[in-house]
Write an enzyme that holds these catalytic residues in place. Structure first.
Site, mmCIF file in Angstrom:
data_model
loop_
_atom_site.group_PDB
_atom_site.id
_atom_site.type_symbol
_atom_site.label_atom_id
_atom_site.label_comp_id
_atom_site.label_asym_id
_atom_site.label_seq_id
_atom_site.Cartn_x
_atom_site.Cartn_y
_atom_site.Cartn_z
ATOM 1 N N ARG A 30 0.793 -1.218 0.000
ATOM 2 C CA ARG A 30 0.000 0.000 0.000
ATOM 3 C C ARG A 30 0.832 1.277 0.000
ATOM 4 O O ARG A 30 0.713 2.100 -0.900
ATOM 5 C CB ARG A 30 -0.924 0.027 1.222
ATOM 6 C CG ARG A 30 -2.170 -0.797 1.083
ATOM 7 C CD ARG A 30 -3.198 -0.356 2.109
ATOM 8 N NE ARG A 30 -4.409 -1.156 2.053
ATOM 9 C CZ ARG A 30 -5.493 -0.923 2.774
ATOM 10 N NH1 ARG A 30 -5.506 0.093 3.605
ATOM 11 N NH2 ARG A 30 -6.552 -1.683 2.679
ATOM 12 N N HIS A 76 -7.687 -4.396 -7.788
ATOM 13 C CA HIS A 76 -7.539 -3.667 -6.528
ATOM 14 C C HIS A 76 -8.828 -3.745 -5.716
ATOM 15 O O HIS A 76 -9.706 -2.882 -5.826
ATOM 16 C CB HIS A 76 -7.194 -2.200 -6.831
ATOM 17 C CG HIS A 76 -6.562 -1.479 -5.680
ATOM 18 N ND1 HIS A 76 -5.285 -1.749 -5.244
ATOM 19 C CD2 HIS A 76 -7.020 -0.496 -4.868
ATOM 20 C CE1 HIS A 76 -4.975 -0.957 -4.235
ATOM 21 N NE2 HIS A 76 -6.028 -0.187 -3.977
ATOM 22 N N TYR A 120 -18.211 12.354 -13.849
ATOM 23 C CA TYR A 120 -18.131 13.564 -14.658
ATOM 24 C C TYR A 120 -16.784 13.724 -15.363
ATOM 25 O O TYR A 120 -16.702 14.379 -16.391
ATOM 26 C CB TYR A 120 -18.369 14.808 -13.785
ATOM 27 C CG TYR A 120 -19.733 14.868 -13.162
ATOM 28 C CD1 TYR A 120 -20.880 14.841 -13.935
ATOM 29 C CD2 TYR A 120 -19.878 14.939 -11.777
ATOM 30 C CE1 TYR A 120 -22.138 14.893 -13.360
ATOM 31 C CE2 TYR A 120 -21.130 14.990 -11.185
ATOM 32 C CZ TYR A 120 -22.255 14.971 -11.980
ATOM 33 O OH TYR A 120 -23.498 15.025 -11.419
#
Length: 829
Positions: A30, A76, A120
């Site tokens: 990570r 993931h 968007y």
């Protein structure tokens, strides 16, 4: 003791082991980047998923939600915002020195605004990220199964450029953290090439040798790095992998009307939130911890960052700027912790170790890529060898195939009679009949020779580590050429002890180097990064080219006679003039103002130490104005009136005189007048001038300049004829006369430009249609005053010249033009 499936365990040992497993999972999977490609797993998975989806730089943008879903579903298994935030950061130009994702839509801002919702925004890979993924399909990196074992993902990517140092990394793991600053691509590539060239003596390469190339971090938001001593702060951080550097905003001070000043902030330290900074300054002003602040505005736009702090009349700008650095994030300390994974273990890397890990990775990639290409080449060579045997025994092959009852029997006969392998025999049977033509047979022979040459080349490359390093150096050089740019962050040595300065403004930090200020006719202004003259001949040639020093003050004049003063170092530095900023964006001029003249004055020229120096201005209707140089204002946020211009007139020329010079005015009818500047008395800035030459109603001034020794008068007409004449042929006379004949030509031909200079001076002529042309004074023949010119430009029918502008270097500035390409280079191009 065991009871069924219940086991007795030591809770201390279990907690310790479970915590260690969790900590290592966070560290490896990570928070920390791999030292080879500089990526954390989430970033690597995003780039690999986009690459697999075919979202390349030449493809259309795809919705971010689609990309995030692909990453979540295949690689993931975490929250969608974790993936989206990571992808958005790779698209932020203020976070990444060289972005790996091209975003379309709102991807956040320096004010801390979050990106728009993923439904968007759209994204795709950048060309630089394609360099990261290059050759991944050639078995250059190892793959592992994804979380559900349904497919594979790479453990590392080939990384065609040193992403760890170039883009940096930040992350917080368990019990450790990393904070690697970004660096300049060109500098890092130069250091890599140096290490490759001295690989055999790697142990003798010192940190000082590397820091000759890598000066220090280079942040995407610019700013200034301050350090004391002889660079020991940076050297210590790069040697041990851990240290601290002081970052400071870039700001300069401008004068305003009525004795007031203002502070302009144009660059902030890396990761500084602009909105929080402005709020912090406002809070300090409200609580009286920051005295003298009259107004605070954020004028940032697409041209760049700009925070304006207007001060009261009695405020000391230097003292207030010092308080800003002390009490706000305009100055803070950046921690350098170069922690990264090496062989899946966290390791603190010095600068040299980080570079070496990357180079060892690239050597491995080149080796595996070459082995893959060699295997494919050998497979192709094996097939081509079989086809050649078939072509050499064509009649026998045809007979064997025709007499066989099926394909299997034909294959067996070919393998037995011609000693072919199964693959070769299959290739012969699959070969179409058109390949039996003589032309196709020749193609097979040529391809076979090329494949054999490729095999020999790859085998030689794999046998020679030196050749492999040379190949890496070539690829790194190509990366540097394609993606390298100039530094954005300036490194300043502040000194120590009594010599240490408390406040540094942008003007103090500006280097004393020569540059060219270029103002295009469409209103864009820029300055060149070097003293080399920018390109003059093009369809968008500059309207003004002014020589200057970065520490000079630049004065620009519009056609109405108004002027502005601004420091040269505030003019954006660009490799190409078309990348410049609008003049209205960096000065008090409006977008409607047309800049017609300009000059750069060094600090020694401005002020009362230079009494007797004057500014001389001339309009197109022959009005001449003289002003004492000492009354010129310094850099200011307001425009001032340099000359009052009539409605039917416009300002055309501005130059400097020493008090006893002669000046020369040339009009479009070919008449020139020379008179002493003493006939024009100095007046204030708001005054008009006096008439310098008497002209006809349809005539106008086309040239104005100061007469100096060894200078000549250059004249050019609208049809491309030109000449130059000695100024000694022009007698000095009284002001406001008709002058003497300077050009003998037909009545229908008019002069469009005149300039005074030496044979080596440069000029730009602008056509009504087509590209402009760069000339030298010496391109025109030297002729008598009353003679006509000679054609030096070929103009097509219906085209004509409309304007002449002169390149104006500083008096002590050496003009360096781009070297001319040889004919061989042109043909090669």
């Amino acid at each position: 003791m065991e009871v069924g499936l219940v086991k007795r365990i030591d809770i201390d040992n279990e907690m310790q082991q479970s915590y260690l497993d969790y900590a290592m999972s966070v560290i490896v999977s990570r928070a920390l980047p791999d030292a080879r490609d500089g990526l954390k797993p989430v970033h690597r998975r995003i780039l690999y998923a986009m690459h697999a989806m075919g979202i390349r730089p030449d493809s259309d943008f795809k919705k971010s939600a689609r990309i995030v879903g692909e990453v979540l579903g295949k690689f993931h298994p975490h929250g969608d915002m974790a993936v989206y935030d990571a992808m958005a950061r790779m698209a932020q130009v203020f976070s990444m020195r060289y972005p790996l994702v091209a975003g379309q839509g709102n991807f956040g801002s320096m004010d801390g605004d979050p990106p728009a919702a993923m439904r968007y925004t759209e994204a795709r890979l950048t060309p630089l990220s394609m360099e990261m993924m290059s050759d991944i399909e050639k078995e250059t990196v190892s793959f592992v199964e994804n979380f559900d074992g349904s497919m594979e993902e790479p453990t590392v990517i080939p990384a065609g450029f040193p992403n760890l140092l170039v883009n940096g990394a930040t992350g917080i793991a368990v019990g450790m953290s990393t904070s690697i600053p970004p660096h300049n691509m060109s500098e890092v590539c130069d250091a890599l090439i140096y290490m490759l060239e001295n690989w055999s003596s790697m142990d003798s390469i010192s940190l000082d040798d590397i820091m000759k190339f890598i000066k220090g971090p280079d942040f995407p938001t610019g700013g200034i790095i301050l350090h004391g001593g002889k660079g020991q702060d940076l050297a210590a951080a790069y040697a041990s992998g851990r240290g601290k550097i002081k970052l400071q905003a870039r700001a300069h001070i401008e004068e305003m009307s009525r004795g007031r000043s203002r502070i302009i902030v144009t660059e902030l330290p890396y990761q500084t939130n602009k909105a929080n900074l402005i709020e912090r300054i406002a809070d300090l002003a409200r609580t009286s911890h920051l005295e003298g602040l009259a107004d605070l505005r954020d004028e940032s736009d697409r041209q760049g960052l700009r925070i304006v702090l207007e001060l009261t009349k009695n405020a000391d700008p230097q003292k207030l700027l010092q308080e800003l650095y002390k009490r706000t994030p305009m100055q803070y300390t950046f921690s350098v912790i170069m922690l990264a994974l090496v062989d899946d273990e966290p390791r603190l890397l010095g600068l040299k170790q980080a570079l070496r890990v990357y180079l060892e990775h690239r050597i491995e990639i080149i080796r595996k890529r070459s082995e893959y290409d060699l295997a494919r080449a050998r497979e192709r060579e094996h097939i081509l060898a079989g086809l050649r045997i078939a072509i050499q025994n064509l009649d026998e092959v045809i007979q064997m195939i025709r007499s066989s009852k099926d394909a299997a029997q034909a294959k067996n006969r070919l393998m037995k009679n011609l000693k072919l392998s199964d693959i070769q025999a299959t290739a012969i049977l699959d070969m179409p009949l058109r390949r039996l033509s003589s032309l196709e047979r020749k193609k097979i022979e040529n391809e076979y020779k090329k494949v054999v040459a490729t095999i020999n080349k790859l085998e030689g490359l794999l046998r020679s580590p030196k050749k492999m390093r040379s190949l890496i150096a070539e690829e790194v050089t190509q990366i540097r050429t394609t993606y390298g740019d100039r530094r954005r962050t300036q490194i300043v040595e502040t000194g120590s002890g009594k010599g240490k300065r408390k406040v540094l403004t942008a003007g103090d930090l500006a280097p004393a180097k020569e540059t060219w200020v270029v103002i295009r006719r469409d209103g864009l202004i820029s300055r060149s990064p070097t003293a080399r003259l920018p390109r003059l001949a093009s369809r968008k040639a500059p309207g003004l080219v002014l020589g200057a020093s970065v520490r000079d003050t630049l004065y620009l004049f519009n056609k109405e006679g108004q002027a502005v003063a601004l420091p040269v170092h505030t003019v954006p530095e660009c490799d190409k003039p078309e990348d410049g900023s609008a003049v209205a964006g960096i000065s008090p001029f409006t977008p409607d103002d047309e800049v017609v003249a300009g000059l750069a004055l060094s600090p020694e020229w401005v002020g009362r130490e230079n009494r007797g120096c004057f500014l001389l201005l001339c309009t197109q209707q022959g009005m001449v104005k003289k002003a004492d140089l000492e009354i010129l204002p310094g850099p200011s946020s307001r425009a001032f009136q340099a000359i009052r211009v009539a409605e039917n007139d416009r300002l055309g020329w501005v130059c400097l005189t020493c008090g006893g010079d002669d000046v020369c005015i040339v009009n479009s009818a070919g008449m020139a007048i020379r008179f002493s500047e003493s006939e024009v008395r100095p007046t204030g800035l708001a005054a008009a001038g006096v008439m310098g030459i008497r002209m006809g109603d349809t005539d106008c001034v086309v040239g104005f300049g100061v007469v100096r020794p060894k200078r000549e008068l250059f004249l050019i007409s609208e049809d491309g004829q030109a000449k130059r004449s000695a100024l000694s042929q022009f007698p000095s006379q009284g002001r406001y006369g008709k002058g003497v004949l300077a050009w003998k030509s037909a009545e229908s031909i008019q002069l469009i430009g005149a300039a005074i200079g030496t044979p080596g001076d440069r000029l730009v002529v602008h056509r009504a249609r087509g590209a402009s042309r760069s000339l030298r004074f010496s391109d025109a023949p030297r002729k008598a005053r009353t003679a006509s010119g000679k054609p030096i430009l070929d103009l097509k029918e219906g085209n004509r010249l409309v304007l002449l502008t002169m390149v104006l270097p500083r008096p002590d500035m050496e003009v360096k033009s781009e070297p001319k390409k040889s004919n061989a280079a042109k043909k090669k191009k």
